[in-house]
Design a protein around this motif. Structure first.
Motif, PDB file in Angstrom:
ATOM      1  N   SER A 148       0.851  -1.189   0.000  1.00 21.08           N
ATOM      2  CA  SER A 148       0.000   0.000   0.000  1.00 21.08           C
ATOM      3  C   SER A 148       0.886   1.238   0.000  1.00 21.08           C
ATOM      4  N   LEU A 149       0.352   2.291  -0.558  1.00 16.62           N
ATOM      5  CA  LEU A 149       1.066   3.559  -0.582  1.00 16.62           C
ATOM      6  C   LEU A 149       0.985   4.199   0.788  1.00 16.62           C
ATOM      7  N   PRO A 150       2.023   4.969   1.154  1.00 13.61           N
ATOM      8  CA  PRO A 150       1.961   5.663   2.439  1.00 13.61           C
ATOM      9  C   PRO A 150       0.854   6.721   2.419  1.00 13.61           C
ATOM     10  N   SER A 151       0.389   7.053   3.582  1.00  7.11           N
ATOM     11  CA  SER A 151      -0.621   8.097   3.723  1.00  7.11           C
ATOM     12  C   SER A 151      -0.074   9.406   3.165  1.00  7.11           C
ATOM     13  N   PRO A 152      -0.937  10.227   2.533  1.00  2.98           N
ATOM     14  CA  PRO A 152      -0.472  11.527   2.033  1.00  2.98           C
ATOM     15  C   PRO A 152       0.071  12.425   3.140  1.00  2.98           C
ATOM     16  N   ASP A 153      -0.282  12.106   4.383  1.00  8.24           N
ATOM     17  CA  ASP A 153       0.191  12.900   5.507  1.00  8.24           C
ATOM     18  C   ASP A 153       1.484  12.353   6.105  1.00  8.24           C
ATOM     19  N   ALA A 154       1.980  11.226   5.578  1.00  4.80           N
ATOM     20  CA  ALA A 154       3.184  10.601   6.122  1.00  4.80           C
ATOM     21  C   ALA A 154       4.401  11.482   5.864  1.00  4.80           C
ATOM     22  N   ALA A 155       5.326  11.460   6.807  1.00  2.00           N
ATOM     23  CA  ALA A 155       6.554  12.240   6.675  1.00  2.00           C
ATOM     24  C   ALA A 155       7.506  11.557   5.698  1.00  2.00           C
ATOM     25  N   ILE A 156       8.215  12.365   4.933  1.00  2.00           N
ATOM     26  CA  ILE A 156       9.259  11.856   4.047  1.00  2.00           C
ATOM     27  C   ILE A 156      10.488  11.604   4.917  1.00  2.00           C
ATOM     28  N   PRO A 157      11.079  10.401   4.850  1.00  2.00           N
ATOM     29  CA  PRO A 157      12.288  10.151   5.643  1.00  2.00           C
ATOM     30  C   PRO A 157      13.376  11.175   5.312  1.00  2.00           C
ATOM     31  N   GLU A 158      14.109  11.583   6.323  1.00  2.00           N
ATOM     32  CA  GLU A 158      15.075  12.672   6.166  1.00  2.00           C
ATOM     33  C   GLU A 158      16.070  12.444   5.031  1.00  2.00           C
ATOM     34  N   GLU A 159      16.600  11.213   4.909  1.00  3.29           N
ATOM     35  CA  GLU A 159      17.596  10.958   3.860  1.00  3.29           C
ATOM     36  C   GLU A 159      16.977  11.112   2.468  1.00  3.29           C
ATOM     37  N   HIS A 160      15.701  10.799   2.334  1.00  2.00           N
ATOM     38  CA  HIS A 160      15.024  10.985   1.050  1.00  2.00           C
ATOM     39  C   HIS A 160      14.661  12.459   0.849  1.00  2.00           C
ATOM     40  N   ALA A 161      14.236  13.109   1.910  1.00  2.00           N
ATOM     41  CA  ALA A 161      13.834  14.516   1.827  1.00  2.00           C
ATOM     42  C   ALA A 161      14.987  15.389   1.334  1.00  2.00           C
ATOM     43  N   LEU A 162      16.199  15.120   1.795  1.00  7.85           N
ATOM     44  CA  LEU A 162      17.352  15.912   1.367  1.00  7.85           C
ATOM     45  C   LEU A 162      17.570  15.797  -0.137  1.00  7.85           C
ATOM     46  N   GLU A 163      17.498  14.578  -0.658  1.00 11.29           N
ATOM     47  CA  GLU A 163      17.698  14.374  -2.099  1.00 11.29           C
ATOM     48  C   GLU A 163      16.541  14.967  -2.898  1.00 11.29           C
ATOM     49  N   ILE A 164      15.326  14.806  -2.417  1.00 13.54           N
ATOM     50  CA  ILE A 164      14.159  15.351  -3.122  1.00 13.54           C
ATOM     51  C   ILE A 164      14.218  16.876  -3.136  1.00 13.54           C
ATOM     52  N   ARG A 165      14.634  17.486  -2.021  1.00 11.62           N
ATOM     53  CA  ARG A 165      14.786  18.956  -1.985  1.00 11.62           C
ATOM     54  C   ARG A 165      15.814  19.419  -3.006  1.00 11.62           C
ATOM     55  N   LYS A 166      16.935  18.693  -3.100  1.00 11.33           N
ATOM     56  CA  LYS A 166      17.982  19.038  -4.064  1.00 11.33           C
ATOM     57  C   LYS A 166      17.442  18.950  -5.491  1.00 11.33           C
ATOM     58  N   LEU A 167      16.718  17.877  -5.779  1.00 11.52           N
ATOM     59  CA  LEU A 167      16.160  17.713  -7.119  1.00 11.52           C
ATOM     60  C   LEU A 167      15.121  18.793  -7.426  1.00 11.52           C
ATOM     61  N   ALA A 168      14.291  19.128  -6.464  1.00 14.18           N
ATOM     62  CA  ALA A 168      13.287  20.185  -6.660  1.00 14.18           C
ATOM     63  C   ALA A 168      13.970  21.528  -6.904  1.00 14.18           C
TER      64      ALA A 168
END
Length: 81
Positions: A4-24
């Motif tokens: 199942s997909l995570p809830s839309p309210d679920a937090a992005i794990p920090e290690e993923h958030a850093l990379e996603i922020r860089k890509l954004a």
């Protein structure tokens, strides 16, 4: 077992958030080049059918900017500080 997909309210794990922020951020920089180029084309005194092509480009640019803003807001809301 069903994945199942995570809830839309679920937090992005920090290690993923850093990379996603860089890509954004990189996406924002690339979009800025497109925005500026579209603006400059709009000042070039285009004639039909180029005027219509510029309108199409400008519409796509605006959609991309809106999506990028939504992405950045989602990241900000769902990732650690």
């Amino acid at each position: 077992m069903t994945d199942s997909l995570p809830s839309p309210d679920a937090a992005i794990p920090e290690e993923h958030a850093l990379e996603i922020r860089k890509l954004a951020h990189d996406l924002s920089n690339a979009l800025e080049i497109i925005v500026q180029t579209s603006f400059l084309l709009g000042t070039a005194g285009l004639k039909e059918p180029a005027i219509e092509w510029h309108r199409m480009l400008d519409s796509g640019v605006q959609k991309a900017l809106d999506i990028n803003l939504n992405l950045r807001n989602y990241i900000k809301t769902h990732s650690p500080e």
